[in-house]
Design an enzyme around this catalytic site. Structure first.
Site, PDB file in Angstrom:
ATOM      1  N   GLY A  29     -36.484 -43.726 -16.302  1.00  0.00           N
ATOM      2  CA  GLY A  29     -35.693 -43.089 -17.346  1.00  0.00           C
ATOM      3  C   GLY A  29     -34.291 -43.636 -17.353  1.00  0.00           C
ATOM      4  O   GLY A  29     -33.816 -44.216 -16.371  1.00  0.00           O
ATOM      5  N   GLU A  30     -33.640 -43.482 -18.490  1.00  0.00           N
ATOM      6  CA  GLU A  30     -32.265 -43.943 -18.595  1.00  0.00           C
ATOM      7  C   GLU A  30     -31.496 -43.043 -19.537  1.00  0.00           C
ATOM      8  O   GLU A  30     -31.792 -42.967 -20.720  1.00  0.00           O
ATOM      9  CB  GLU A  30     -32.212 -45.395 -19.095  1.00  0.00           C
ATOM     10  CG  GLU A  30     -30.808 -45.899 -19.287  1.00  0.00           C
ATOM     11  CD  GLU A  30     -30.710 -47.416 -19.247  1.00  0.00           C
ATOM     12  OE1 GLU A  30     -31.742 -48.085 -19.426  1.00  0.00           O
ATOM     13  OE2 GLU A  30     -29.585 -47.915 -19.044  1.00  0.00           O
ATOM     14  N   GLY A  31     -30.536 -42.295 -18.984  1.00  0.00           N
ATOM     15  CA  GLY A  31     -29.671 -41.472 -19.816  1.00  0.00           C
ATOM     16  C   GLY A  31     -28.301 -42.135 -19.864  1.00  0.00           C
ATOM     17  O   GLY A  31     -28.109 -43.216 -19.308  1.00  0.00           O
ATOM     18  N   SER A  32     -27.335 -41.460 -20.506  1.00  0.00           N
ATOM     19  CA  SER A  32     -26.008 -42.074 -20.595  1.00  0.00           C
ATOM     20  C   SER A  32     -25.253 -41.939 -19.270  1.00  0.00           C
ATOM     21  O   SER A  32     -24.211 -42.557 -19.094  1.00  0.00           O
ATOM     22  CB  SER A  32     -25.214 -41.445 -21.734  1.00  0.00           C
ATOM     23  OG  SER A  32     -25.690 -40.172 -22.038  1.00  0.00           O
ATOM     24  N   GLY A  34     -26.887 -42.127 -16.060  1.00  0.00           N
ATOM     25  CA  GLY A  34     -27.616 -42.617 -14.900  1.00  0.00           C
ATOM     26  C   GLY A  34     -28.924 -43.288 -15.284  1.00  0.00           C
ATOM     27  O   GLY A  34     -29.443 -43.096 -16.374  1.00  0.00           O
ATOM     28  N   VAL A  36     -32.874 -44.024 -13.700  1.00  0.00           N
ATOM     29  CA  VAL A  36     -33.799 -43.513 -12.689  1.00  0.00           C
ATOM     30  C   VAL A  36     -34.913 -44.533 -12.450  1.00  0.00           C
ATOM     31  O   VAL A  36     -35.505 -45.047 -13.396  1.00  0.00           O
ATOM     32  CB  VAL A  36     -34.396 -42.158 -13.135  1.00  0.00           C
ATOM     33  CG1 VAL A  36     -35.369 -41.625 -12.094  1.00  0.00           C
ATOM     34  CG2 VAL A  36     -33.285 -41.144 -13.384  1.00  0.00           C
ATOM     35  N   LYS A  55     -31.942 -42.172  -8.478  1.00  0.00           N
ATOM     36  CA  LYS A  55     -31.087 -42.090  -9.663  1.00  0.00           C
ATOM     37  C   LYS A  55     -29.745 -42.712  -9.312  1.00  0.00           C
ATOM     38  O   LYS A  55     -29.104 -42.315  -8.349  1.00  0.00           O
ATOM     39  CB  LYS A  55     -30.896 -40.643 -10.113  1.00  0.00           C
ATOM     40  CG  LYS A  55     -30.064 -40.506 -11.399  1.00  0.00           C
ATOM     41  CD  LYS A  55     -29.740 -39.052 -11.752  1.00  0.00           C
ATOM     42  CE  LYS A  55     -30.776 -38.466 -12.675  1.00  0.00           C
ATOM     43  NZ  LYS A  55     -30.361 -37.128 -13.211  1.00  0.00           N
ATOM     44  N   ASP A 167     -30.032 -27.272 -18.835  1.00  0.00           N
ATOM     45  CA  ASP A 167     -30.719 -28.318 -19.605  1.00  0.00           C
ATOM     46  C   ASP A 167     -32.223 -28.200 -19.376  1.00  0.00           C
ATOM     47  O   ASP A 167     -32.910 -29.195 -19.151  1.00  0.00           O
ATOM     48  CB  ASP A 167     -30.194 -29.702 -19.210  1.00  0.00           C
ATOM     49  CG  ASP A 167     -30.527 -30.782 -20.240  1.00  0.00           C
ATOM     50  OD1 ASP A 167     -30.912 -30.424 -21.378  1.00  0.00           O
ATOM     51  OD2 ASP A 167     -30.405 -31.973 -19.903  1.00  0.00           O
TER      52      ASP A 167
HETATM   53  P1  ADP Z   1     -32.009 -38.184 -16.714  1.00  0.00           P
HETATM   54  O1  ADP Z   1     -32.622 -37.206 -17.691  1.00  0.00           O
HETATM   55  O2  ADP Z   1     -30.586 -37.887 -16.419  1.00  0.00           O
HETATM   56  O3  ADP Z   1     -32.250 -39.603 -17.097  1.00  0.00           O
HETATM   57  P2  ADP Z   1     -33.889 -37.118 -14.762  1.00  0.00           P
HETATM   58  O4  ADP Z   1     -33.467 -36.578 -13.439  1.00  0.00           O
HETATM   59  O5  ADP Z   1     -34.328 -36.123 -15.780  1.00  0.00           O
HETATM   60  O6  ADP Z   1     -32.718 -38.046 -15.293  1.00  0.00           O
HETATM   61  O7  ADP Z   1     -35.059 -38.165 -14.510  1.00  0.00           O
HETATM   62  C1  ADP Z   1     -35.536 -39.009 -15.548  1.00  0.00           C
HETATM   63  C2  ADP Z   1     -37.042 -39.122 -15.488  1.00  0.00           C
HETATM   64  O8  ADP Z   1     -37.455 -39.653 -14.237  1.00  0.00           O
HETATM   65  C3  ADP Z   1     -37.761 -37.781 -15.595  1.00  0.00           C
HETATM   66  O9  ADP Z   1     -37.975 -37.402 -16.919  1.00  0.00           O
HETATM   67  C4  ADP Z   1     -39.057 -38.069 -14.865  1.00  0.00           C
HETATM   68  O10 ADP Z   1     -39.966 -38.710 -15.712  1.00  0.00           O
HETATM   69  C5  ADP Z   1     -38.639 -39.023 -13.780  1.00  0.00           C
HETATM   70  N1  ADP Z   1     -38.354 -38.336 -12.510  1.00  0.00           N
HETATM   71  C6  ADP Z   1     -37.189 -37.798 -12.103  1.00  0.00           C
HETATM   72  N2  ADP Z   1     -37.287 -37.234 -10.879  1.00  0.00           N
HETATM   73  C7  ADP Z   1     -38.563 -37.404 -10.487  1.00  0.00           C
HETATM   74  C8  ADP Z   1     -39.316 -37.058  -9.300  1.00  0.00           C
HETATM   75  N3  ADP Z   1     -38.760 -36.411  -8.265  1.00  0.00           N
HETATM   76  N4  ADP Z   1     -40.618 -37.418  -9.255  1.00  0.00           N
HETATM   77  C9  ADP Z   1     -41.195 -38.088 -10.283  1.00  0.00           C
HETATM   78  N5  ADP Z   1     -40.560 -38.437 -11.406  1.00  0.00           N
HETATM   79  C10 ADP Z   1     -39.245 -38.117 -11.535  1.00  0.00           C
END
Ligand code: ADP
Ligand code: MG
Length: 354
Positions: A29-32, A34, A36, A55, A167
């Protein structure tokens, strides 16, 4: 004092990591604020894909580390297993925080709800097998009830600890394959009222389209954005908690998730945004909303009303008491768990897990 000593001792004996310990895998995943990744420990790649999640966050990562540390000590089962967080500043100009969790599983609730198989795909995940039973509203209601119970259970843990997530949305709810339950992730916008961390919300950390936000979001976002981002101990917080019921912000979001699970016709982003507009036009009176849409609604909405009307309308009753304009009039997570909607047996496997 005891808590402090315990925390310190725990920290001493936990493994600590640095940048080079990790081998990066797939981007999740990629938000503004961070990015992941799925990662593994570089010296022991236990699985090809990696059993950890990393992250890389901006300066707001500091608060997220703090929240995760607190969750691990106070209500570990509510959220994804946090392993470690640290400041990584070796090569970059600006500081970067690295946060590590255990990889919980492939599917968020958003992925699962979007599937045409929902909610039966969740039933299979929870029970670990395909049930050979006729499909129908009753069975779907039980699955949805089980998911709602798990979400509210996790929220109750956070709220009892003094943390409001702010959120809550299907993208931030992950299915943990090991515990076969849903857990909450992404504490990047969370606030801890007991110690006054990040009390005034940083608007830009929240969902930009307010899809799951309670109406008080609009009020909050017009306040002065001078947020105290360092811990400020304040004896006032428990009072603030009672006056404003900030935890009920998450309850409203959870109510919208309940709504989307019940109504196939409200599962897309656009249909939810349209629902929000309609509800606002009805002054946030969901009974009034029902009166306007039900007489001329198609099967995708009708099915939702039918599901919530089972057992004398107990599901509709719960939804009404979560999605209310005034925060104080919404049920708390604990009160929602005691609602008669949850009296009926959920999925078999759950009784021994919680
Ligand atoms: P952000 O929304 O700030 O980009 P998140 O913490 O929501 O960051 O993580 C982004 C995505 O990464 C999540 O929607 C999920 O798909 C995956 N992810 C995050 N944490 C975990 C975890 N502990 N195990 C598996 N997947 C995860
Ligand atoms: Mg997220």
């Amino acid at each position: 004092f005891d808590m402090f000593v315990l925390a310190f001792v725990e920290r001493l004996f936990r493994p600590s990591y640095k940048k080079d310990d990790f081998a990066l895998g797939k981007k999740l995943g990629e938000g503004s604020f961070g990015v992941v990744y799925r990662v593994s420990l570089a010296n022991k790649p236990s699985s090809k894909e990696g059993d950890l999640v990393l992250k890389k966050a901006t300066e707001y990562g500091a608060v997220e580390i703090w929240m995760n540390e607190r969750v691990r000590r106070a209500c570990a089962s509510s959220c994804a297993d946090f392993v470690y967080g640290f400041l990584e500043s070796s090569s970059k100009k600006s500081a970067e925080y690295w946060l590590i969790w255990r990889f919980e599983g492939d599917a968020t609730l958003a992925d699962l709800v979007q599937s045409r198989e929902f909610p039966y795909n969740v039933e299979t995940l929870i029970l670990g097998e395909v049930q050979d039973l006729p499909k129908g509203l009753e069975r779907e209601n039980r699955i949805i009830q089980t998911i709602m119970r798990q979400i509210l259970f996790a929220l109750d843990g956070l709220h009892s600890t003094g943390i409001v997530h702010r959120d809550i949305k299907p993208q931030n709810i992950i299915f943990s394959e090991e515990s076969r339950t849903f857990k909450i992730i992404d504490l990047g916008a969370a606030t801890d009222l007991r110690v006054g961390i990040n009390y005034i919300p940083k608007e830009f950390l929240l969902d930009p389209r307010y899809r799951y936000a309670a109406p008080e979001q609009y009020i909050m976002s017009t306040q002065t954005p001078s947020a105290p981002s360092v811990p400020v101990a304040t004896a006032l917080s428990p009072v603030l908690w009672q006056l404003n019921s900030p935890d009920r912000f998450d309850i409203y979001s959870a109510g919208l998730i309940f709504l989307q699970m019940a109504f196939p016709g409200l599962r897309t982003d656009n249909s939810l945004i349209q629902f929000n507009r309609q509800l606002k036009r009805c002054d946030y009176d969901i009974v009034a909303w029902r009166k306007t849409v039900e007489p001329r609604c198609g099967p995708e909405l009708r099915r939702g009303f039918e599901l919530l009307d089972l057992d004398g309308g107990i599901g509709w009753e719960l939804l009404k008491s979560m999605v209310r304009y005034k925060a104080r009039q919404r049920l708390s997570a604990k009160a929602a768990l005691a609602h008669p909607y949850f009296d009926r047996e959920g999925l078999l496997a759950l009784s021994f897990m919680q």
